[in-house]
Design an enzyme around this catalytic site. Structure first.
Site, short mmCIF file in Angstrom:
data_model
loop_
_atom_site.label_atom_id
_atom_site.label_comp_id
_atom_site.label_asym_id
_atom_site.label_seq_id
_atom_site.Cartn_x
_atom_site.Cartn_y
_atom_site.Cartn_z
N CYS A 135 9.68 -6.24 11.95
CA CYS A 135 9.36 -7.27 10.96
C CYS A 135 10.62 -7.97 10.49
O CYS A 135 11.66 -7.34 10.31
CB CYS A 135 8.65 -6.65 9.75
SG CYS A 135 6.94 -6.27 10.05
N ASP B 115 -0.68 10.27 -4.45
CA ASP B 115 0.39 11.15 -4.90
C ASP B 115 0.22 11.55 -6.36
O ASP B 115 0.45 12.70 -6.73
CB ASP B 115 1.75 10.48 -4.71
CG ASP B 115 2.89 11.33 -5.24
OD1 ASP B 115 3.02 12.49 -4.78
OD2 ASP B 115 3.62 10.86 -6.13
#
Length: 172
Positions: free
Chosen positions: A91, A143
């Protein structure tokens, strides 16, 4: 034991569009965008984090042990969009104009719908930035609640819409 890289070359048959990140001999490469005009581009992606109603209630009430789950996930998604080129090898680094990450608790899922919108004026699109923002926001939610519920699922991360560039408008 380490495997040797394959020496098989990709087929030269023209059965469809070519992969832009693969060179003539099959090596990965970053696409040269230097001759492409800078145009306004926008990408929207979304995904879902599924959980029990009790866990969702904990998030919405602001009583999660790790703090503000939705606010933290929103910031994590924005940060991830800005760092996409460091995470996805081919990218291009981009000067993003705007990144928004919206997270909507949804009692019907139950869970959270995560949606990211990324905008740039540049020579290449921002689909990967939008997808990365959603992915990291979803992972952050996971998380922050995994100690409460181990069965949390991340699902349905996909590109919803893309505007601008040579390929034009796409809507899922």
């Amino acid at each position: 034991m380490a495997r040797k890289p394959s020496k098989t070359r990709p087929s030269k048959a023209k059965s469809g569009p070519a992969l832009t990140h693969i060179g003539a001999t099959g090596e990965a490469r970053m696409v040269d965008v230097s001759d492409k005009p800078a145009t306004e581009r926008l990408a929207v992606a979304e995904g879902r984090v599924l959980m029990t109603r009790a866990t969702l209630d904990l998030i919405v009430s602001g009583n999660a042990k790790k703090g503000d789950v939705l606010g933290t996930a929103r910031i994590a998604g924005i940060m991830a969009a800005k760092r996409t080129s460091e995470l996805i090898p081919l990218c291009h680094p981009l000067a993003l104009s705007k990144v928004t990450v919206d997270i909507e608790p949804d009692a019907k899922l139950p869970g959270c719908l995560v949606r990211a919108s990324v905008k740039v004026t540049g020579p290449t699109g921002v689909e990967m930035e939008a997808l990365t923002a959603v992915s990291v926001a979803c992972l952050t939610i996971y998380d922050m609640i995994k100690a409460v519920e181990r069965g949390v699922r991340i699902e349905g991360i996909h590109l919803v819409e893309k505007l601008g560039g040579k390929s034009g408008h796409y809507r899922a």
